[in-house]
Design a protein around this motif. Structure first.
Motif, PDB file in Angstrom:
ATOM      1  N   THR A  56     -19.438 -12.911 -41.340  1.00 36.48           N
ATOM      2  CA  THR A  56     -18.638 -13.141 -42.547  1.00 36.48           C
ATOM      3  C   THR A  56     -17.898 -14.467 -42.472  1.00 36.48           C
ATOM      4  O   THR A  56     -17.761 -15.171 -43.476  1.00 36.48           O
ATOM      5  N   TRP A  57     -17.447 -14.853 -41.288  1.00 33.32           N
ATOM      6  CA  TRP A  57     -16.779 -16.140 -41.112  1.00 33.32           C
ATOM      7  C   TRP A  57     -17.754 -17.287 -41.392  1.00 33.32           C
ATOM      8  O   TRP A  57     -17.413 -18.243 -42.088  1.00 33.32           O
ATOM      9  N   LEU A  58     -18.973 -17.173 -40.871  1.00 30.27           N
ATOM     10  CA  LEU A  58     -19.982 -18.192 -41.135  1.00 30.27           C
ATOM     11  C   LEU A  58     -20.308 -18.285 -42.624  1.00 30.27           C
ATOM     12  O   LEU A  58     -20.474 -19.378 -43.168  1.00 30.27           O
ATOM     13  N   TYR A  59     -20.386 -17.150 -43.292  1.00 31.17           N
ATOM     14  CA  TYR A  59     -20.644 -17.143 -44.728  1.00 31.17           C
ATOM     15  C   TYR A  59     -19.556 -17.920 -45.469  1.00 31.17           C
ATOM     16  O   TYR A  59     -19.850 -18.755 -46.324  1.00 31.17           O
ATOM     17  N   PHE A  65     -17.735 -25.294 -47.256  1.00 32.39           N
ATOM     18  CA  PHE A  65     -18.232 -26.643 -47.021  1.00 32.39           C
ATOM     19  C   PHE A  65     -19.415 -26.975 -47.928  1.00 32.39           C
ATOM     20  O   PHE A  65     -19.620 -28.125 -48.278  1.00 32.39           O
ATOM     21  N   GLY A  66     -20.184 -25.973 -48.336  1.00 32.96           N
ATOM     22  CA  GLY A  66     -21.251 -26.201 -49.294  1.00 32.96           C
ATOM     23  C   GLY A  66     -20.692 -26.653 -50.629  1.00 32.96           C
ATOM     24  O   GLY A  66     -21.206 -27.577 -51.253  1.00 32.96           O
ATOM     25  N   LEU A  67     -19.607 -26.010 -51.056  1.00 34.25           N
ATOM     26  CA  LEU A  67     -18.962 -26.421 -52.302  1.00 34.25           C
ATOM     27  C   LEU A  67     -18.327 -27.792 -52.157  1.00 34.25           C
ATOM     28  O   LEU A  67     -18.336 -28.595 -53.078  1.00 34.25           O
ATOM     29  N   TYR A  68     -17.794 -28.079 -50.982  1.00 29.21           N
ATOM     30  CA  TYR A  68     -17.168 -29.398 -50.744  1.00 29.21           C
ATOM     31  C   TYR A  68     -18.214 -30.495 -50.772  1.00 29.21           C
ATOM     32  O   TYR A  68     -18.016 -31.531 -51.379  1.00 29.21           O
ATOM     33  N   TRP A  69     -19.347 -30.261 -50.127  1.00 28.75           N
ATOM     34  CA  TRP A  69     -20.397 -31.268 -50.069  1.00 28.75           C
ATOM     35  C   TRP A  69     -21.059 -31.472 -51.432  1.00 28.75           C
ATOM     36  O   TRP A  69     -21.510 -32.559 -51.759  1.00 28.75           O
ATOM     37  N   ASP A  70     -21.149 -30.400 -52.240  1.00 23.81           N
ATOM     38  CA  ASP A  70     -21.757 -30.520 -53.562  1.00 23.81           C
ATOM     39  C   ASP A  70     -20.937 -31.426 -54.483  1.00 23.81           C
ATOM     40  O   ASP A  70     -21.476 -32.065 -55.368  1.00 23.81           O
TER      41      ASP A  70
END
Length: 72
Positions: A56-59, A65-70
């Motif tokens: 859950t932490w990895l999720y 970070f996926g939202l940050y990079w997008d």
């Protein structure tokens, strides 16, 4: 059920950073209390709980970070 989630989403859209912090602190306290009361029950499940925590932490990390990079 969908209407309930929509209502909760509307309410939480008005949460401030302080409100979210208080909610997280409340859930932390609840987790500690449950751990104290049910420590002997969870002794045999420690590995499973660690796996659940890490997954859950990895999720959450990938989501954040996926939202940050997008956005860049």
């Amino acid at each position: 059920m969908k209407a309930l989630f929509e209502k909760i989403n509307q309410i939480t859209n008005h949460f401030s950073v302080l409100d979210i912090g208080v909610l997280k602190f409340c859930l932390l306290a609840l987790g500690i209390l449950l751990g104290v009361y049910f420590s002997s029950f969870f002794e045999n499940l420690i590995i499973i709980l660690w796996v659940i925590f890490v997954l859950t932490w990895l999720y959450i990390v990938v989501k954040v970070f996926g939202l940050y990079w997008d956005k860049k």
